[in-house]
Scaffold this motif. Structure first.
Motif, short mmCIF file in Angstrom:
data_model
loop_
_atom_site.label_atom_id
_atom_site.label_comp_id
_atom_site.label_asym_id
_atom_site.label_seq_id
_atom_site.Cartn_x
_atom_site.Cartn_y
_atom_site.Cartn_z
N LEU A 1 26.22 -18.62 -41.80
CA LEU A 1 25.01 -19.03 -42.50
C LEU A 1 24.60 -17.99 -43.55
CD1 LEU A 1 22.66 -20.97 -42.88
CD2 LEU A 1 21.53 -19.87 -40.93
N ALA A 2 24.68 -16.73 -43.19
CA ALA A 2 24.34 -15.67 -44.15
C ALA A 2 25.27 -15.72 -45.35
CB ALA A 2 24.39 -14.30 -43.47
N ARG A 3 26.56 -15.92 -45.11
CA ARG A 3 27.52 -16.02 -46.21
C ARG A 3 27.23 -17.22 -47.10
NH1 ARG A 3 31.87 -12.27 -46.69
NH2 ARG A 3 31.05 -10.56 -45.44
N ALA A 4 26.90 -18.34 -46.49
CA ALA A 4 26.67 -19.56 -47.25
C ALA A 4 25.42 -19.48 -48.12
CB ALA A 4 26.57 -20.75 -46.31
N THR A 5 24.44 -18.70 -47.68
CA THR A 5 23.16 -18.64 -48.39
C THR A 5 22.95 -17.33 -49.13
OG1 THR A 5 22.04 -17.87 -46.38
CG2 THR A 5 22.06 -20.27 -46.79
N GLY A 6 23.94 -16.44 -49.07
CA GLY A 6 23.83 -15.18 -49.81
C GLY A 6 22.84 -14.19 -49.22
N ARG A 7 22.61 -14.27 -47.91
CA ARG A 7 21.66 -13.35 -47.27
C ARG A 7 22.39 -12.28 -46.48
NH1 ARG A 7 19.27 -18.15 -47.82
NH2 ARG A 7 17.22 -18.07 -48.83
N ARG A 8 21.65 -11.24 -46.18
CA ARG A 8 22.19 -10.14 -45.36
C ARG A 8 22.33 -10.61 -43.92
NH1 ARG A 8 20.54 -6.52 -41.90
NH2 ARG A 8 18.37 -7.18 -41.93
N VAL A 9 23.41 -10.22 -43.27
CA VAL A 9 23.63 -10.56 -41.86
C VAL A 9 22.74 -9.63 -41.03
CG1 VAL A 9 25.33 -10.72 -40.02
CG2 VAL A 9 26.01 -11.23 -42.37
N PRO A 10 21.86 -10.19 -40.17
CA PRO A 10 20.87 -9.36 -39.48
C PRO A 10 21.31 -8.82 -38.12
CG PRO A 10 20.37 -11.65 -39.10
CD PRO A 10 21.60 -11.61 -39.99
N PHE A 11 22.61 -8.67 -37.90
CA PHE A 11 23.10 -8.29 -36.58
C PHE A 11 23.69 -6.88 -36.62
CE2 PHE A 11 24.07 -12.98 -36.92
CZ PHE A 11 22.90 -13.39 -36.29
N PRO A 12 23.05 -5.90 -35.98
CA PRO A 12 23.55 -4.52 -36.00
C PRO A 12 24.81 -4.37 -35.14
CG PRO A 12 21.63 -4.67 -34.57
CD PRO A 12 21.79 -6.03 -35.22
N ASP A 13 25.57 -3.33 -35.47
CA ASP A 13 26.82 -3.07 -34.75
C ASP A 13 26.63 -2.97 -33.24
OD1 ASP A 13 28.23 -3.14 -37.11
OD2 ASP A 13 28.72 -1.00 -37.14
N ASP A 14 25.55 -2.33 -32.79
CA ASP A 14 25.38 -2.14 -31.35
C ASP A 14 25.11 -3.46 -30.62
OD1 ASP A 14 22.78 -2.39 -32.36
OD2 ASP A 14 21.94 -0.89 -31.00
N LEU A 15 24.65 -4.48 -31.33
CA LEU A 15 24.52 -5.81 -30.75
C LEU A 15 25.88 -6.51 -30.69
CD1 LEU A 15 22.97 -8.36 -29.81
CD2 LEU A 15 22.50 -8.84 -32.22
N VAL A 16 26.68 -6.32 -31.74
CA VAL A 16 27.91 -7.10 -31.89
C VAL A 16 29.10 -6.51 -31.14
CG1 VAL A 16 29.53 -8.06 -33.59
CG2 VAL A 16 27.09 -7.89 -34.15
N GLU A 17 29.18 -5.19 -31.05
CA GLU A 17 30.38 -4.54 -30.45
C GLU A 17 30.74 -5.09 -29.07
OE1 GLU A 17 32.66 -2.68 -31.72
OE2 GLU A 17 31.77 -1.71 -33.47
#
Length: 194
Positions: free
Chosen positions: A133-149
């Protein structure tokens, strides 16, 4: 009080909810990295997945497997896509918070999984489609590395156990080792960060 195992899902849902709320009227028809879906269909897919999982957690029956996925995912959204997404996220978290839900296994279309693994699956789904969704709308991805790892590690382990030909994702794509964790997760699950 929220169980600690739900904290990553809560954070992912909060980030996705912010992304959905920011979609402008003219952006709902944009294409996404999921080639078959527009922004509206992508958000509808997330809403439908949240609602379906909540039904399972509450012990309600699902439609027959051959009926799942037949409707346009955008049908989930009605006239208030942001409200539909927010409501589905709240419904999902409430269902995960029901007594004993995290201690039992639950059968979803992907298989029968223990409660904590189902939390991981919904978290990964939210992170990756939030990235879409962020890619499609040109927005910053709001997910920090410590959430995603941790979800990246979970996904890598899960992909290694899927039977041949049963992956719902595209082939993993190359990505720099020092890329943000959400880009590495997206690449693992078939997206092309660029």
């Amino acid at each position: 009080m929220t169980a600690p195992v739900l904290a990553p899902l809560t954070a992912a849902l909060d980030g996705a909810t912010q992304l959905v709320a920011a979609v402008a009227p003219e952006e709902w028809g944009r294409p996404t990295p999921c080639a078959e879906w527009t922004v509206r269909q992508l958000v509808g897919h997330l809403v439908g997945g949240n609602r379906m999982t909540a039904r399972v957690l509450r012990g309600e029956p699902l439609p027959p497997l051959d009926q799942l996925g037949r409707r346009d995912p955008a049908d989930q959204l009605g006239d208030d896509p942001a409200g539909a997404h927010r409501g589905s996220a709240e419904e999902l978290l409430a269902a995960f918070g029901l007594p004993g839900v995290l201690d039992r296994a639950h059968t979803v279309p992907a298989g029968t999984l223990p409660g904590p693994a189902l939390v991981h699956l919904r978290t990964v789904e939210t992170l990756v489609h939030g990235w879409d969704l962020a890619r499609a709308t040109g927005r910053r991805v709001p997910f920090p590395d410590d959430l995603v790892e941790p979800e990246l590690a979970f996904s890598a382990g899960l992909l290694g156990r899927l039977p041949a030909g049963r992956s719902p994702f595209g082939p993993s794509q190359p990505v720099a080792g020092d890329a943000p964790a959400v880009d590495r997760l997206a690449a693992l699950l078939g997206r092309t960060p660029g």
